[in-house]
Scaffold this motif. Structure first.
Motif, PDB file in Angstrom:
ATOM      1  N   LYS A   1      14.325 -10.439  -0.278  1.00 40.43           N
ATOM      2  CA  LYS A   1      13.804 -10.314   1.078  1.00 40.43           C
ATOM      3  C   LYS A   1      12.479  -9.556   1.046  1.00 40.43           C
ATOM      4  N   LEU A   2      11.547 -10.003   1.861  1.00 41.20           N
ATOM      5  CA  LEU A   2      10.225  -9.386   1.874  1.00 41.20           C
ATOM      6  C   LEU A   2      10.107  -8.260   2.896  1.00 41.20           C
ATOM      7  N   ARG A   3      11.091  -8.127   3.759  1.00 37.61           N
ATOM      8  CA  ARG A   3      11.052  -7.064   4.764  1.00 37.61           C
ATOM      9  C   ARG A   3      12.068  -5.990   4.421  1.00 37.61           C
TER      10      ARG A   3
ATOM     11  N   GLN B   1       0.005   3.944  -7.249  1.00 40.36           N
ATOM     12  CA  GLN B   1       1.213   4.066  -8.040  1.00 40.36           C
ATOM     13  C   GLN B   1       1.089   5.264  -8.945  1.00 40.36           C
ATOM     14  N   GLY B   2       2.156   6.071  -8.999  1.00 37.93           N
ATOM     15  CA  GLY B   2       2.170   7.253  -9.842  1.00 37.93           C
ATOM     16  C   GLY B   2       3.435   7.308 -10.666  1.00 37.93           C
ATOM     17  N   GLY B   3       3.698   8.486 -11.212  1.00 44.55           N
ATOM     18  CA  GLY B   3       4.840   8.631 -12.089  1.00 44.55           C
ATOM     19  C   GLY B   3       6.179   8.519 -11.398  1.00 44.55           C
ATOM     20  N   PHE B   4       6.196   8.738 -10.078  1.00 47.93           N
ATOM     21  CA  PHE B   4       7.475   8.755  -9.386  1.00 47.93           C
ATOM     22  C   PHE B   4       7.570   7.756  -8.241  1.00 47.93           C
ATOM     23  N   GLY B   5       6.586   6.892  -8.088  1.00 50.89           N
ATOM     24  CA  GLY B   5       6.729   5.930  -7.005  1.00 50.89           C
ATOM     25  C   GLY B   5       5.489   5.096  -6.757  1.00 50.89           C
ATOM     26  N   ARG B   6       5.646   4.159  -5.838  1.00 45.07           N
ATOM     27  CA  ARG B   6       4.555   3.300  -5.396  1.00 45.07           C
ATOM     28  C   ARG B   6       4.313   3.519  -3.906  1.00 45.07           C
ATOM     29  N   THR B   7       3.076   3.272  -3.494  1.00 44.74           N
ATOM     30  CA  THR B   7       2.710   3.347  -2.086  1.00 44.74           C
ATOM     31  C   THR B   7       2.148   2.002  -1.659  1.00 44.74           C
ATOM     32  N   PHE B   8       2.674   1.476  -0.544  1.00 39.65           N
ATOM     33  CA  PHE B   8       2.262   0.166  -0.055  1.00 39.65           C
ATOM     34  C   PHE B   8       1.674   0.268   1.346  1.00 39.65           C
ATOM     35  N   LEU B   9       0.665  -0.532   1.606  1.00 42.16           N
ATOM     36  CA  LEU B   9       0.222  -0.772   2.969  1.00 42.16           C
ATOM     37  C   LEU B   9       1.155  -1.816   3.553  1.00 42.16           C
ATOM     38  N   ALA B  10       1.686  -1.547   4.742  1.00 42.91           N
ATOM     39  CA  ALA B  10       2.685  -2.439   5.336  1.00 42.91           C
ATOM     40  C   ALA B  10       2.444  -2.579   6.834  1.00 42.91           C
ATOM     41  N   VAL B  11       3.231  -3.449   7.459  1.00 44.90           N
ATOM     42  CA  VAL B  11       3.207  -3.592   8.915  1.00 44.90           C
ATOM     43  C   VAL B  11       4.627  -3.394   9.440  1.00 44.90           C
ATOM     44  N   ASP B  12       4.716  -2.899  10.649  1.00 43.32           N
ATOM     45  CA  ASP B  12       6.002  -2.683  11.304  1.00 43.32           C
ATOM     46  C   ASP B  12       6.276  -3.863  12.235  1.00 43.32           C
ATOM     47  N   ASP B  13       7.150  -4.752  11.800  1.00 42.11           N
ATOM     48  CA  ASP B  13       7.429  -5.961  12.574  1.00 42.11           C
ATOM     49  C   ASP B  13       8.276  -5.704  13.813  1.00 42.11           C
ATOM     50  N   PHE B  14       8.799  -4.496  13.970  1.00 43.85           N
ATOM     51  CA  PHE B  14       9.632  -4.188  15.134  1.00 43.85           C
ATOM     52  C   PHE B  14       8.798  -3.874  16.372  1.00 43.85           C
ATOM     53  N   LYS B  15       7.501  -3.671  16.189  1.00 45.27           N
ATOM     54  CA  LYS B  15       6.642  -3.332  17.324  1.00 45.27           C
ATOM     55  C   LYS B  15       5.750  -4.527  17.649  1.00 45.27           C
TER      56      LYS B  15
END
Length: 324
Positions: A20-22, A35-49
């Motif tokens: 699933k993509l959501r 991306q670092g040693g403990f995680g990734r950061t993504f730009l995303a959109v909030d489909d609930f709004k």
């Protein structure tokens, strides 16, 4: 979480792995921000709004090995969420929108701040002027006061973690993943060394961060922005002194600002500014209105996000901020 295939707009499932993509049927990741040693950061959109506003997904994805290391990383990620919920009330700190576990992975959803980091500004525009540095201090000191008032040490202040928000040009302090909640009994207890080495105060490098450690990092940030020289080149370890003035390349810095910067980056902790209020007192004296003789204390006015049915905590009168 394990597949970074780029899918066309409108897909509900990954065309490569079928996932699933959501996230929790709501947050749609568009691209990787970091991306670092403990995680990734993504730009995303909030489909609930209805407006489908942008947001940031921070995914706990540790690369480190060992049970103790993973447990420590998970603890830091959980603490970051708690601090963001507390500190995100300030208008110049990203707001925490959600925190949850999905498919045995931790996620937090954060307000997206559109704008350039100070590192990007430096790369695009060149060295900062004295006026830009004094404006930076005026803008960030109230934010740092708010953070310290809530007994948190950021521990990773650097140009990459300061964003100039495009909507109003205000500076926003981001990335509280390395921040530390200060307990009364732990101020002198050696802890984990976290932060970027080039901007790290000596006591923090030994695992004993203090509030003044953030002031040191802020000072080194200013020196770097003034000179465009690596912080390691701005300090002479053989002479045990800062030599940043040798790297100005014609960029004028007054004695007044130089005095403030020198005390911000003082390596001897007791000689350094001990609080945001001390820095502001000097900054106000040199660049702002004259301090009222009957009220010599610096005054810091915090800007808190206004939410329905929510009353921001009262700010002590002696710390109201009158910025010029």
């Amino acid at each position: 979480p394990d597949c970074l295939h780029i899918n066309p707009e409108g897909c509900n499932f990954c065309q490569k792995c079928g996932s699933k993509l959501r996230l929790v049927e709501r947050y749609y990741a568009k691209s990787i921000l970091g991306q670092g040693g403990f995680g990734r950061t993504f730009l995303a959109v909030d489909d609930f709004k209805p407006s489908k506003p942008p947001c940031v997904i921070k995914q706990f994805l540790p690369q480190a090995q060992g049970t103790a290391t993973l447990e420590k990383a998970a603890q830091l990620f959980d603490q970051e969420a708690q601090r963001l919920e507390l500190l995100g009330k300030h208008s110049q700190i990203p707001e925490l929108l959600a925190y949850f576990t999905a498919d045995n992975r931790q996620y937090l959803i954060q307000e997206f701040i559109e704008g350039d980091t100070l590192q990007q500004e430096l790369d695009n525009q060149g060295a900062f002027s004295e006026n830009q540095i004094s404006s930076l201090l005026k803008d960030l000191l109230p934010v740092l006061y708010f953070v310290h008032k809530h007994k948190v040490i950021h521990r990773d202040i650097k140009p990459e973690n300061i964003i100039r928000r495009a909507s109003d040009n205000k500076l926003v302090l981001v990335d509280f993943g390395a921040s530390k909640q200060v307990q009364r009994t732990s101020m002198s207890v050696t802890g984990t060394v976290i932060g970027s080495a080039a901007y790290c105060a000596p006591e923090q490098a030994m695992g004993k961060p203090q509030y003044g450690s953030d002031l040191y990092s802020l000072g080194v940030t200013c020196l770097y922005l003034l000179t465009q020289a690596s912080p390691s080149d701005l300090y002479d370890p053989l002479e045990a002194q800062w030599v940043w003035r040798e790297h100005l390349n014609g960029n004028h810095v007054s004695d007044k600002l130089g005095e403030i910067l020198d005390r911000l980056v003082e390596t001897v902790f007791k000689k350094r500014y001990q609080s945001v209020a001390e820095v502001w007192a000097h900054l106000r004296r040199y660049y702002g209105k004259q301090t009222n003789p009957t009220n010599p204390q610096p005054v810091i006015q915090e800007t808190v996000k206004q939410t329905p049915n929510t009353t921001p905590p009262a700010v002590p009168q002696k710390f109201k901020f009158d910025i010029v």
